[in-house]
Design an enzyme around this catalytic site. Structure first.
Site, PDB file in Angstrom:
ATOM      1  CD  GLU A 172      -8.809  -0.567   4.680  1.00 30.76           C
ATOM      2  OE1 GLU A 172      -8.546  -0.499   5.083  1.00 30.76           O
ATOM      3  OE2 GLU A 172      -9.557   0.385   2.971  1.00 30.76           O
ATOM      4  CG  HIS A 217     -12.494   4.232   3.184  1.00 28.18           C
ATOM      5  ND1 HIS A 217     -13.475   4.757   3.934  1.00 28.18           N
ATOM      6  CD2 HIS A 217     -11.651   3.908   3.496  1.00 28.18           C
ATOM      7  CE1 HIS A 217     -12.505   5.910   4.457  1.00 28.18           C
ATOM      8  NE2 HIS A 217     -11.413   5.525   4.091  1.00 28.18           N
ATOM      9  NE  ARG A 220     -10.020  13.179   4.311  1.00 27.55           N
ATOM     10  CZ  ARG A 220      -9.755  11.896   3.511  1.00 27.55           C
ATOM     11  NH1 ARG A 220     -10.979  11.153   2.773  1.00 27.55           N
ATOM     12  NH2 ARG A 220      -8.609  10.881   4.321  1.00 27.55           N
ATOM     13  CG  ASN A 233      -1.702   1.325   1.112  1.00 24.52           C
ATOM     14  OD1 ASN A 233      -1.637   1.978   0.169  1.00 24.52           O
ATOM     15  ND2 ASN A 233      -2.726   1.283   2.602  1.00 24.52           N
TER      16      ASN A 233
END
Ligand code: ADP
Length: 398
Positions: A385, A181, A242, A7
């Protein structure tokens, strides 16, 4: 077969090696400050007493991956004797636009498509591509698979992903909701079906991935039908830094008041807003909760606004699916923040959603946290993940 999962961020790289004969993790690590000076690789062999820390110059992702390879094959703390032992490499890739709805073996065509998607994810796809090219150069014989954040959401119907803009912008520029996601939403939905002992194809689920970045998805009969993140990961929930949803007219208003360009305002919405912006304390919920203890009104407000937005989406998705079997909490905040889970699910009793306050006092463990008489089950499921990436990589290359 052993699978390496990679990643890549702009200056960082996370990796794991899994043995897919029993899906066990055998090593993991993190490289930081790639290309910035002071690069460091922290490598952990599962079961070893301590981490190996390698501090050496890594001026780009290729040099970083070369160091990862050296660590993986090191005779003291390595986990494989040579790179031939690695069956395949799985890469996390953020954006595949509308091109791929599932993971895919990487070839030159895939690389070209991902390059075309750079304009959709200018911060994320370039480092993902750097990782892919570096592995291709260093390990030319090892098959590679791309696993996309956007893929799981490709099942959304048009009414969920089309923005009410002139339709030509969708046609010309691909402006639509994509969602992110995806691997996490998919993983926790599958685990929820296993825990509830029902087929995923018969369940209505709302998955809440609440980390630094946060998103909610509605998963009906195993398919994502809506998700809160949009064209970029800025839309939807309030997040660490955010803003999430807001009136788009605010952007030009701030720009004119503060003498900033639209890009500068968007940067503020990405990096200086969210619970950090409201509280003025931190983007980390642990710091905000400390500030609440010392009486900070803005910290209290930040947590309330965050919970309000999660509830807002839960209500919307409950209506969209005309029913609900379970709500799943995952990622840093979802897995660890006992008070936040309580704040979100408080006063939803009339909707058949009832938290068990005692069962909820748990962190990072797969478990049911709803009351026995709650019609809708509440589940805590730590996300994984990397395992999804390793599984897809193994399935496509074995
Ligand atoms: P990302 O992968 O998006 O960077 P994570 O899913 O790792 O984020 O979530 C990180 C966030 O989780 C932290 O910023 C913090 O706000 C939150 N978090 C982690 N542990 C706790 C905890 N014990 N209590 C409350 N919040 C926590």
């Amino acid at each position: 077969m052993k699978v390496l999962v990679i990643n890549c961020g702009s200056s960082s790289l996370k990796y794991q090696v899994l043995d897919m004969t029993n899906e066990s993790l055998i090593a993991k690590g993190l490289v930081e400050r790639i290309g910035l000076g002071g690069s460091v690789l922290k490598h952990e062999k599962v079961g070893a007493a301590e981490k190996a820390v390698i501090e050496t110059s890594m001026k780009d992702h290729k040099e970083a991956i070369a160091q990862v390879i050296a660590a993986l094959t090191n005779k003291d703390y390595g986990v494989i004797s040579s790179m031939e032992e690695l069956g395949a490499i799985g890469h996390r890739v953020v954006h595949a636009g509308e091109k791929y709805a599932a993971s895919i073996i990487i070839d030159d065509t895939v690389i070209k498509v991902l390059e075309d998607c750079v304009e959709l994810a200018p911060l994320h796809n370039p480092p993902n591509l750097l990782g892919i090219t570096a592995c291709k150069e260093l390990l030319p014989g090892t098959p590679m698979v791309a696993v996309f954040d956007t893929a799981f959401h490709q099942t959304m119907p048009a009414e969920s992903y089309i923005y009410a803009l002139p339709y030509e912008y969708y046609e010309k520029y691909g402006i639509r909701r994509y969602g992110f996601h995806g691997t996490s939403h998919k993983y926790v939905a599958e685990r929820a079906a296993a825990i509830l002992d029902k087929p995923l194809s018969q369940l209505k689920l709302i998955t809440c991935h609440l980390g630094n970045g946060a998103s909610v998805s509605a998963i009906k009969n195993g398919k994502c039908i809506d998700t809160s993140m949009g064209f970029t990961p800025l839309e939807g929930l309030v997040m660490g830094t955010r803003s999430g949803d807001l009136d788009p007219a605010i952007i030009s208003f701030i720009a004119s008041k503060e003498g900033k360009s639209a890009d500068e305002v968007i940067n503020i919405l990405n990096k200086e807003s969210g619970v950090l912006g409201i509280s003025g304390v931190s983007s980390d919920f642990r710091d905000i909760e400390e500030a609440v203890k010392s009486g900070s009104e803005r910290a209290i407000l930040a947590l309330k606004v965050f919970a309000h937005r999660v509830r807002f989406y839960i209500g919307a998705y409950l209506a969209e699916m005309n029913g609900l079997d379970a709500i799943i909490f995952t990622a840093g905040v979802g897995e660890n923040d006992i008070d936040m889970r309580e704040l979100i699910t408080n006063e939803l009793n009339r909707l058949g959603i009832k938290l068990d306050l005692v069962k909820n006092k748990v962190r990072g463990k797969e478990t049911i946290i709803s009351a026995d008489d709650s019609k809708v089950k509440l589940l805590l499921i730590p996300t994984n993940e990397e395992l999804v990436i390793a599984r897809d990589t193994y399935a496509l290359t074995k």
